[in-house]
Design a protein around this motif. Structure first.
Motif, PDB file in Angstrom:
ATOM      1  N   THR A   1       2.460   6.235  -5.348  1.00 35.49           N
ATOM      2  CA  THR A   1       3.493   6.428  -6.367  1.00 35.49           C
ATOM      3  C   THR A   1       3.162   7.616  -7.248  1.00 35.49           C
ATOM      4  O   THR A   1       4.034   8.429  -7.598  1.00 35.49           O
ATOM      5  CB  THR A   1       3.659   5.153  -7.219  1.00 35.49           C
ATOM      6  OG1 THR A   1       3.894   4.032  -6.354  1.00 35.49           O
ATOM      7  CG2 THR A   1       4.832   5.295  -8.180  1.00 35.49           C
ATOM      8  N   LEU A   2       1.894   7.740  -7.622  1.00 38.46           N
ATOM      9  CA  LEU A   2       1.452   8.891  -8.419  1.00 38.46           C
ATOM     10  C   LEU A   2       1.691  10.194  -7.665  1.00 38.46           C
ATOM     11  O   LEU A   2       2.196  11.174  -8.223  1.00 38.46           O
ATOM     12  CB  LEU A   2      -0.030   8.737  -8.768  1.00 38.46           C
ATOM     13  CG  LEU A   2      -0.673   9.904  -9.528  1.00 38.46           C
ATOM     14  CD1 LEU A   2      -0.002  10.108 -10.886  1.00 38.46           C
ATOM     15  CD2 LEU A   2      -2.169   9.669  -9.706  1.00 38.46           C
TER      16      LEU A   2
ATOM     17  N   ALA B   1       9.694  15.019  -1.499  1.00 46.56           N
ATOM     18  CA  ALA B   1       8.468  15.116  -2.300  1.00 46.56           C
ATOM     19  C   ALA B   1       7.355  14.264  -1.706  1.00 46.56           C
ATOM     20  O   ALA B   1       6.181  14.671  -1.693  1.00 46.56           O
ATOM     21  CB  ALA B   1       8.752  14.693  -3.736  1.00 46.56           C
ATOM     22  N   ALA B   2       7.702  13.072  -1.220  1.00 45.81           N
ATOM     23  CA  ALA B   2       6.699  12.204  -0.603  1.00 45.81           C
ATOM     24  C   ALA B   2       6.085  12.876   0.618  1.00 45.81           C
ATOM     25  O   ALA B   2       4.863  12.857   0.828  1.00 45.81           O
ATOM     26  CB  ALA B   2       7.334  10.866  -0.230  1.00 45.81           C
ATOM     27  N   LYS B   3       6.929  13.489   1.435  1.00 46.96           N
ATOM     28  CA  LYS B   3       6.430  14.186   2.625  1.00 46.96           C
ATOM     29  C   LYS B   3       5.540  15.359   2.234  1.00 46.96           C
ATOM     30  O   LYS B   3       4.476  15.589   2.826  1.00 46.96           O
ATOM     31  CB  LYS B   3       7.603  14.670   3.464  1.00 46.96           C
ATOM     32  CG  LYS B   3       8.390  13.556   4.153  1.00 46.96           C
ATOM     33  CD  LYS B   3       9.560  14.111   4.941  1.00 46.96           C
ATOM     34  CE  LYS B   3      10.322  13.022   5.673  1.00 46.96           C
ATOM     35  NZ  LYS B   3      11.491  13.557   6.427  1.00 46.96           N
ATOM     36  N   LYS B   4       5.965  16.103   1.222  1.00 45.74           N
ATOM     37  CA  LYS B   4       5.205  17.261   0.762  1.00 45.74           C
ATOM     38  C   LYS B   4       3.809  16.871   0.294  1.00 45.74           C
ATOM     39  O   LYS B   4       2.822  17.580   0.549  1.00 45.74           O
ATOM     40  CB  LYS B   4       5.968  17.959  -0.361  1.00 45.74           C
ATOM     41  CG  LYS B   4       5.248  19.141  -0.989  1.00 45.74           C
ATOM     42  CD  LYS B   4       6.103  19.816  -2.048  1.00 45.74           C
ATOM     43  CE  LYS B   4       6.290  18.930  -3.273  1.00 45.74           C
ATOM     44  NZ  LYS B   4       7.011  19.646  -4.369  1.00 45.74           N
ATOM     45  N   MET B   5       3.728  15.727  -0.387  1.00 51.82           N
ATOM     46  CA  MET B   5       2.461  15.287  -0.965  1.00 51.82           C
ATOM     47  C   MET B   5       1.625  14.438  -0.009  1.00 51.82           C
ATOM     48  O   MET B   5       0.510  14.053  -0.341  1.00 51.82           O
ATOM     49  CB  MET B   5       2.731  14.481  -2.240  1.00 51.82           C
ATOM     50  CG  MET B   5       3.306  15.282  -3.376  1.00 51.82           C
ATOM     51  SD  MET B   5       2.163  16.540  -3.990  1.00 51.82           S
ATOM     52  CE  MET B   5       0.824  15.521  -4.595  1.00 51.82           C
ATOM     53  N   GLY B   6       2.176  14.111   1.149  1.00 52.17           N
ATOM     54  CA  GLY B   6       1.460  13.227   2.053  1.00 52.17           C
ATOM     55  C   GLY B   6       1.394  11.801   1.542  1.00 52.17           C
ATOM     56  O   GLY B   6       0.469  11.049   1.882  1.00 52.17           O
ATOM     57  N   ALA B   7       2.354  11.403   0.724  1.00 54.60           N
ATOM     58  CA  ALA B   7       2.404  10.038   0.189  1.00 54.60           C
ATOM     59  C   ALA B   7       2.980   9.095   1.241  1.00 54.60           C
ATOM     60  O   ALA B   7       3.981   9.399   1.886  1.00 54.60           O
ATOM     61  CB  ALA B   7       3.256   9.993  -1.073  1.00 54.60           C
ATOM     62  N   ASP B   8       2.340   7.966   1.433  1.00 57.83           N
ATOM     63  CA  ASP B   8       2.824   6.944   2.360  1.00 57.83           C
ATOM     64  C   ASP B   8       3.979   6.211   1.675  1.00 57.83           C
ATOM     65  O   ASP B   8       3.784   5.564   0.642  1.00 57.83           O
ATOM     66  CB  ASP B   8       1.693   5.972   2.701  1.00 57.83           C
ATOM     67  CG  ASP B   8       2.045   5.033   3.849  1.00 57.83           C
ATOM     68  OD1 ASP B   8       3.146   5.179   4.429  1.00 57.83           O
ATOM     69  OD2 ASP B   8       1.211   4.155   4.147  1.00 57.83           O
ATOM     70  N   TYR B   9       5.179   6.312   2.234  1.00 59.55           N
ATOM     71  CA  TYR B   9       6.366   5.804   1.556  1.00 59.55           C
ATOM     72  C   TYR B   9       7.248   5.002   2.506  1.00 59.55           C
ATOM     73  O   TYR B   9       7.115   5.077   3.735  1.00 59.55           O
ATOM     74  CB  TYR B   9       7.183   6.962   0.975  1.00 59.55           C
ATOM     75  CG  TYR B   9       7.937   7.772   2.011  1.00 59.55           C
ATOM     76  CD1 TYR B   9       9.282   7.512   2.289  1.00 59.55           C
ATOM     77  CD2 TYR B   9       7.310   8.790   2.724  1.00 59.55           C
ATOM     78  CE1 TYR B   9       9.963   8.239   3.254  1.00 59.55           C
ATOM     79  CE2 TYR B   9       7.984   9.522   3.676  1.00 59.55           C
ATOM     80  CZ  TYR B   9       9.309   9.244   3.942  1.00 59.55           C
ATOM     81  OH  TYR B   9       9.987   9.952   4.899  1.00 59.55           O
ATOM     82  N   ALA B  10       8.166   4.249   1.932  1.00 58.52           N
ATOM     83  CA  ALA B  10       9.204   3.537   2.679  1.00 58.52           C
ATOM     84  C   ALA B  10      10.507   3.677   1.915  1.00 58.52           C
ATOM     85  O   ALA B  10      10.506   3.796   0.681  1.00 58.52           O
ATOM     86  CB  ALA B  10       8.837   2.064   2.838  1.00 58.52           C
ATOM     87  N   VAL B  11      11.611   3.682   2.630  1.00 56.26           N
ATOM     88  CA  VAL B  11      12.940   3.681   2.023  1.00 56.26           C
ATOM     89  C   VAL B  11      13.593   2.346   2.350  1.00 56.26           C
ATOM     90  O   VAL B  11      13.649   1.951   3.521  1.00 56.26           O
ATOM     91  CB  VAL B  11      13.810   4.842   2.553  1.00 56.26           C
ATOM     92  CG1 VAL B  11      15.183   4.816   1.905  1.00 56.26           C
ATOM     93  CG2 VAL B  11      13.122   6.180   2.303  1.00 56.26           C
TER      94      VAL B  11
ATOM     95  N   ARG C   1       0.817  -1.220   0.000  1.00 57.09           N
ATOM     96  CA  ARG C   1       0.000   0.000   0.000  1.00 57.09           C
ATOM     97  C   ARG C   1       0.847   1.265   0.000  1.00 57.09           C
ATOM     98  O   ARG C   1       0.314   2.373   0.044  1.00 57.09           O
ATOM     99  CB  ARG C   1      -0.937  -0.008   1.202  1.00 57.09           C
ATOM    100  CG  ARG C   1      -1.847  -1.235   1.216  1.00 57.09           C
ATOM    101  CD  ARG C   1      -2.746  -1.245   2.421  1.00 57.09           C
ATOM    102  NE  ARG C   1      -3.899  -0.400   2.170  1.00 57.09           N
ATOM    103  CZ  ARG C   1      -5.160  -0.792   2.366  1.00 57.09           C
ATOM    104  NH1 ARG C   1      -5.427  -2.007   2.781  1.00 57.09           N
ATOM    105  NH2 ARG C   1      -6.153   0.032   2.131  1.00 57.09           N
ATOM    106  N   GLN C   2       2.169   1.107  -0.075  1.00 56.29           N
ATOM    107  CA  GLN C   2       3.078   2.245  -0.042  1.00 56.29           C
ATOM    108  C   GLN C   2       3.824   2.381  -1.371  1.00 56.29           C
ATOM    109  O   GLN C   2       3.808   1.483  -2.215  1.00 56.29           O
ATOM    110  CB  GLN C   2       4.106   2.061   1.077  1.00 56.29           C
ATOM    111  CG  GLN C   2       3.541   2.054   2.482  1.00 56.29           C
ATOM    112  CD  GLN C   2       4.625   1.778   3.505  1.00 56.29           C
ATOM    113  OE1 GLN C   2       5.257   0.731   3.512  1.00 56.29           O
ATOM    114  NE2 GLN C   2       4.847   2.753   4.389  1.00 56.29           N
ATOM    115  N   VAL C   3       4.497   3.520  -1.526  1.00 64.84           N
ATOM    116  CA  VAL C   3       5.480   3.680  -2.585  1.00 64.84           C
ATOM    117  C   VAL C   3       6.850   3.461  -1.959  1.00 64.84           C
ATOM    118  O   VAL C   3       7.142   3.962  -0.874  1.00 64.84           O
ATOM    119  CB  VAL C   3       5.390   5.065  -3.261  1.00 64.84           C
ATOM    120  CG1 VAL C   3       5.543   6.206  -2.270  1.00 64.84           C
ATOM    121  CG2 VAL C   3       6.434   5.179  -4.367  1.00 64.84           C
ATOM    122  N   SER C   4       7.661   2.684  -2.628  1.00 70.33           N
ATOM    123  CA  SER C   4       9.008   2.407  -2.152  1.00 70.33           C
ATOM    124  C   SER C   4      10.016   3.308  -2.846  1.00 70.33           C
ATOM    125  O   SER C   4       9.941   3.520  -4.061  1.00 70.33           O
ATOM    126  CB  SER C   4       9.367   0.944  -2.412  1.00 70.33           C
ATOM    127  OG  SER C   4      10.684   0.662  -1.951  1.00 70.33           O
TER     128      SER C   4
END
Length: 350
Positions: free
Chosen positions: A341-342, A285-295, A261-264
């Protein structure tokens, strides 16, 4: 910059629809013309200029003002598959894998054999002597492409019978993708790697069109057709490109933090680290957009963009993708992974 979740539903729906369409088109690496034609047509339908590369991939111009600082987004529509390597005296087919197809994951799958001149035939990829009531060693045999075979759904009992059908060495073996989209938003299919990402890039193109956005920098999409054998991204980089990002699957598994459910955002894989400034910018960018991400660090992975660098192109590079579980098997992701991801793409390119 943050947007409400529902703002992206139309694009996520579009991504799921287009991914399912593309998944229905067989495209093992080396046999990709139909899928590439579909990709070209879909980008053109959104109003963008698209052309075939010499290798058979698709290069798309998404527009942009600064052509001396171009961004190159790479995804691939070639998949795993097989090729007929010999025909047994029993009328069964020996298969050599295309890309990293694993016999353990392929066993009992329905297949389509695409002949060069005589149409298609159906069959099943099975363990040799697959009847468990007959084969006392069934549980102990290691599944490889030497111990498995294609059983044709035709009345054939010899090599000559098979040859009369027009089947020969070098014919393509396509494995059924078995695509399903669940009510809970999961998408399950073979070959989400990387057709799901092609769907996401189409969603990004639709976002640009619908909102009449011209990116500040020139943005290109390259949908490659030889990624699974390592040289998909080694050519066709337009002049002025200074940065390349692979949009491929994000890995999900033990030792990694990403979910479907995340963007990697990949910081390092088997080819080494990705450009630190790019990784940092993607996180911002992920933080700015509120995208749920993982590194994450991927231990067994290589991407199109690494082929671009190895070919000698002087660009910064990065790798992102929706989380995908069971890579190179029966893969699973989620519409939330596509949406995140979008969001990341929108935020990074903005």
């Amino acid at each position: 910059m943050a947007r409400k979740k529902n703002d992206f539903k139309v694009y996520t729906d579009f991504i799921m629809e287009k991914s399912k369409e593309l998944l229905s088109i067989d495209s093992p690496t080396g046999y990709t013309d139909d899928a590439a034609a579909w990709v070209k047509k879909e980008f053109e339908a959104l109003g963008f200029k698209a052309s075939f590369t010499g290798k058979g991939g698709v290069l798309v111009e998404l527009g942009g003002k600064d052509k001396k600082n171009g961004l190159f987004l790479e995804a691939h529509t070639d998949t795993l598959g097989g090729m007929v390597s010999s025909i047994k005296g029993t009328g069964r087919l020996v298969v050599t894998p295309l890309g990293g197809m694993n016999a353990n994951n392929a066993e009992t799958e329905n297949v389509r054999i695409v002949t060069k001149f005589d149409g298609d035939y159906e069959g099943t990829f099975q363990l040799t002597n697959a009847s468990i009531h007959v084969n006392g060693e069934y549980n102990d045999i290691k599944r490889t492409f030497d111990t498995c075979e294609v059983v044709l759904d035709e009345d054939v009992n010899s090599k000559e019978d098979v040859e009369k059908l027009g089947i020969s060495v070098g014919d393509i073996v396509c494995f059924d993708p078995c695509t399903r989209i669940t009510k809970s938003g999961y998408i399950k299919s073979r070959f989400l790697d990387d057709k799901f990402s092609v769907g996401i890039l189409l969603g990004y193109a639709k976002y640009l069109k619908d909102n009449k956005i011209t990116p500040k920098r020139a943005v290109y999409v390259h949908v490659t057709v030889f990624e699974e054998v390592g040289h998909g991204g080694c050519a066709s980089v337009p002049e002025g490109v200074t940065e390349a990002i692979s949009v491929d699957m994000g890995c999900v598994g033990e030792g990694l933090t990403c979910t479907e459910r995340q963007v990697s955002i990949c910081s390092k894989d088997s080819g080494g680290p990705y450009a630190y400034s790019v990784v940092k910018g993607l996180i911002e960018a992920a933080k700015k957009m509120g995208a749920d991400y993982a590194v994450d660090v991927y231990p067994h992975y290589g991407s199109d963009v690494e082929a671009t660098l190895r070919a000698g192109f002087d660009v910064k590079h990065g790798l992102i993708g929706a989380g995908v579980y069971a890579s190179h098997g029966y893969e699973r992701s989620h519409r939330d992974g596509a949406e995140n991801t979008l969001k990341l793409l929108i935020g990074y390119i903005d």
